[in-house]
Design an enzyme around this catalytic site. Structure first.
Site, short mmCIF file in Angstrom:
data_model
loop_
_atom_site.label_atom_id
_atom_site.label_comp_id
_atom_site.label_asym_id
_atom_site.label_seq_id
_atom_site.Cartn_x
_atom_site.Cartn_y
_atom_site.Cartn_z
N GLN A 86 0.84 -1.21 0.00
CA GLN A 86 0.00 0.00 0.00
C GLN A 86 0.87 1.26 0.00
O GLN A 86 0.64 2.21 0.76
CB GLN A 86 -0.94 -0.01 1.21
CG GLN A 86 -2.13 -0.93 1.04
CD GLN A 86 -3.12 -0.43 -0.03
OE1 GLN A 86 -3.17 0.75 -0.36
NE2 GLN A 86 -3.89 -1.35 -0.57
N SER A 87 1.88 1.30 -0.84
CA SER A 87 2.80 2.43 -0.88
C SER A 87 2.14 3.68 -1.49
O SER A 87 1.69 3.65 -2.63
CB SER A 87 4.03 2.06 -1.72
OG SER A 87 4.80 3.22 -2.02
N ASN A 88 2.11 4.75 -0.71
CA ASN A 88 1.63 6.04 -1.23
C ASN A 88 2.64 6.61 -2.23
O ASN A 88 2.27 7.29 -3.18
CB ASN A 88 1.45 7.04 -0.10
CG ASN A 88 0.45 6.58 0.93
OD1 ASN A 88 -0.70 6.34 0.60
ND2 ASN A 88 0.88 6.42 2.17
N ALA A 124 4.63 4.88 -4.29
CA ALA A 124 4.50 4.20 -5.59
C ALA A 124 3.32 4.79 -6.36
O ALA A 124 3.43 5.06 -7.56
CB ALA A 124 4.31 2.70 -5.37
#
Ligand SMILES: *Cc1c(COP(=O)(O)O)cnc(C)c1O
Length: 336
Positions: free
Chosen positions: A75-77, A79
């Site tokens: 859940q990388s913001n 990326a």
């Protein structure tokens, strides 16, 4: 220091608002709390990585890149904001996602930031937890280069000296707002992870001789490691800016008491912070970063670390779209 010397592509809605939080301040009975809304940077639901990407993507364009690569947790913001920036600039984007939590919930794997990565057209590959993800990414980039692609790699969180310039810029922006609004600010608090936000802020604050202490609330690493990561990057950032030595080791302060069970795993006080901000101020926090930062802020106020009569600015670094990847934490079915 002269930030205008560095190539930059405008991606963010700036300046972001600086607002008081009167209901939360009254409820906690401590300092006057203000919020700097970097959740409102605008690019694909916003967040702090957009400021870094203004400088990183400009460097990618300058180098003639046709594809950018980056890496992060599922859940990388970061990326997601990279995928959005690449789409806007007509570049391809390839993302390596690391499974740091082991969560198997459908929403965690495919909703929230992952949904937006896909909508922005990024290609995605997965890795198990615990690898050197920057090394994994560089290996993929080398294979692409061998195939003739002009690949530009962005480290996790966009945290190198180029990306940190985005938060030097935020420090300048905030100091300007404090002057315009006649605000005397005693402390700035925010969530700290891959270190670029805190490194850029402390470099900007020190270069301007602001005299405002900065506190990073950790989301992953232990205190000594987090502070060392931030300090090392701040030293490089100050050198890049032409003001070497402006940040001292003791200027870098992190409190890592609010990490909870681990990166990306909310603790009880993380979820309480989400609840409190949503109900008192209609501010949405995220379970990975901003709510851990807010949990630290709340607890430190309750313990008297920040006092009545002081003014504290909480920098909201964004990430609320990640809430839709964490629906399993909120017992919605029993309430709706
Ligand atoms: C990445 C991130 C942070 C941490 O910023 P770093 O520069 O990585 O330390 C904080 N909040 C949110 C929402 C983020 O996505």
């Amino acid at each position: 220091m002269n930030l205008a010397r560095f190539p930059r592509i405008r991606l963010a809605h700036l300046p972001t608002p600086l607002e008081p939080l009167p209901r939360l301040s009254a409820l906690l009975g401590g300092p006057e709390i203000w919020i700097k809304r970097d959740d409102c940077t605008g690019l694909s639901t916003g967040g702090n990585k957009t400021r870094k990407l203004e400088f990183l993507m400009a460097e990618a364009v300058e180098q003639g890149a046709d594809i950018v690569l980056t890496q992060g947790a599922t859940q990388s913001n970061h990326a997601r904001q990279t995928a959005a920036a690449a789409a806007k600039l007509g570049m391809d984007c390839h993302i390596l996602l690391e499974d740091r939590t082991g969560y198997n919930h459908e929403n965690y794997r495919y909703n929230g930031n992952v949904l937006l990565d896909v909508l922005h057209g990024a290609s995605i590959e997965h890795r198990g937890g615990g690898l050197d993800m920057n090394a994994e990414m560089e290996a993929v980039a080398d294979r692409m280069r061998a195939d003739g692609r002009r690949a530009y790699t962005i480290p996790g969180g966009g945290s190198n000296a180029t990306g940190a310039l985005g938060y030097v810029n935020c420090a300048l922006e905030m100091l300007g707002q404090f002057v315009d609004m006649g605000l005397n600010v005693d402390h700035i608090v925010h969530a700290t992870g891959s270190a670029g936000t805190q490194a850029g802020l402390i470099t900007g604050l020190k270069a301007m001789n602001a005299g405002i202490p900065l506190l990073g609330i950790g989301v992953r690493a232990p205190k000594a490691k987090q502070e060392e990561n931030v300090f090392t990057l701040a030293v490089k950032t100050a050198e890049k800016l032409g003001c070497p030595g402006v940040v001292q080791r003791e200027d870098v302060v992190a409190n890592t008491d609010y990490v909870g069970p681990g990166y990306g795993m909310p603790a009880k006080d993380t979820l309480e912070a989400i609840d409190l901000f949503a109900r008192t101020e209609a501010i949405l926090l995220d379970p990975v970063y901003s709510a851990k930062g807010a949990a630290g802020l709340i607890d430190l106020i309750r313990k008297g670390h920040f006092r009545k009569g002081e003014r504290v600015v909480f920098l909201h670094t964004g990430g609320a779209i990640g809430l839709t990847g964490y629906t399993h934490e909120f017992d919605v079915a029993s309430k709706a």
